[in-house]
Design an enzyme around this catalytic site. Structure first.
Site, short mmCIF file in Angstrom:
data_model
loop_
_atom_site.label_atom_id
_atom_site.label_comp_id
_atom_site.label_asym_id
_atom_site.label_seq_id
_atom_site.Cartn_x
_atom_site.Cartn_y
_atom_site.Cartn_z
N HIS A 161 1.92 4.61 -2.82
CA HIS A 161 2.02 6.05 -2.57
C HIS A 161 3.40 6.57 -2.97
O HIS A 161 3.52 7.64 -3.58
CB HIS A 161 1.79 6.35 -1.09
CG HIS A 161 0.38 6.12 -0.63
ND1 HIS A 161 -0.72 6.41 -1.41
CD2 HIS A 161 -0.12 5.65 0.54
CE1 HIS A 161 -1.82 6.13 -0.75
NE2 HIS A 161 -1.48 5.66 0.44
N HIS B 250 0.83 -1.21 0.00
CA HIS B 250 0.00 0.00 0.00
C HIS B 250 0.87 1.26 0.00
O HIS B 250 0.66 2.18 -0.81
CB HIS B 250 -0.90 -0.02 1.24
CG HIS B 250 -1.87 1.10 1.33
ND1 HIS B 250 -3.23 0.93 1.15
CD2 HIS B 250 -1.70 2.43 1.60
CE1 HIS B 250 -3.85 2.09 1.30
NE2 HIS B 250 -2.94 3.02 1.57
N GLU B 251 1.86 1.29 0.89
CA GLU B 251 2.68 2.50 1.01
C GLU B 251 3.64 2.67 -0.17
O GLU B 251 3.96 3.80 -0.55
CB GLU B 251 3.44 2.49 2.33
CG GLU B 251 2.56 2.39 3.58
CD GLU B 251 1.44 3.42 3.62
OE1 GLU B 251 1.60 4.51 3.03
OE2 GLU B 251 0.39 3.14 4.24
#
EC number: 3.4.24.-
Length: 246
Positions: A129, A125-126
């Site tokens: 980003h 997920h990160e």
């Protein structure tokens, strides 16, 4: 969580720096603390920080989602270094992790990540980003639409809305269930790092949803499970070889 331009760009203005510090202090208190991070208690030979580091290493070496994202980051000129770009820390509340763009670091919440599968999802997920931060001029703190777009992409592509995870949450399939999950998870992620109403967060997600949900870079498809992620990684490697021969 996300923030300002990376190391290659200009730093943030003074007002943005204060805003970044305020959010970081709320969610990741050790970001601005002095001294060594406090360690959580585990009834074993390993501290929470050591467990976090071991799980992170396994994720980086074996997870197909993460391996693709690491290759894509390197291909985009933003190679990731484990010791420089990841930090295991204690966090407030139920936050599992975040991307602190002011330092170009991914924060892993060692007090809230308790198994390998969870670590895999958080790192994936990160990294999405971080990939968005690398490839685009993302205005994380003053443009809620930019944040919403990256949260939609992270929820869509990280495996967070997989069938197994949704069953675990006791959410069972209706028509377009995956899209509903992505909207809900993106909204919750925004609310975790911004002091805004649920309505404002939801409206931001709705405004960007169609274009950002259909942006599958660098996967090229929605990787619903590890098999899909392996196929996507293979396709990315082949695409890289193709472009290098043009």
């Amino acid at each position: 969580m996300a923030g300002a331009p990376d190391e290659r760009g200009r730093g943030p203005a003074a007002g943005e720096q204060l805003q970044q510090q305020h959010v970081s202090c709320q969610v990741f208190p050790e970001r601005l603390a002095q001294g060594n991070p406090q360690q959580g208690f585990f009834s074993s030979f390993f501290t929470s920080n050591q467990k976090c580091q071991l799980r992170l290493l396994k994720t980086l070496e074996t997870n197909p989602y993460v391996k693709l994202l690491l290759d894509a980051m390197k291909h985009s000129g933003c190679a990731v270094n484990k010791d420089r770009h990841f930090s295991c820390e204690d966090c407030n509340g139920n936050v599992s992790g975040g991307f602190d763009a002011s330092t170009s670091q991914i924060v892993l919440c060692q007090n809230n990540i308790h198994n390998q599968a969870h670590m895999n999802r958080v790192v994936t997920h990160e990294l999405i980003h971080a990939f968005d931060h690398c490839r685009a001029h993302v205005d994380w703190f003053t443009n809620i639409r930019h944040l919403a777009c990256s949260e939609v992409r992270a929820a869509n592509l990280s495996g967070d809305c997989s069938l197994v995870n949704e069953i675990f949450r006791l959410h069972f399939g209706l028509k377009q269930h995956h899209q509903t999950c992505v909207r809900d998870r993106a909204t919750l992620s925004i609310l975790a790092v911004r002091n805004i109403s649920k309505e404002v967060a939801k409206n931001a997600v709705d405004e960007v949803f169609e274009s950002c949900f259909n942006d599958h870079e660098p996967f090229g498809r929605i990787p619903h499970n590890k098999t899909y992620a392996r196929y996507a990684h293979r396709d990315f490697e082949n695409r890289d070889r193709y472009y290098s021969n043009i």
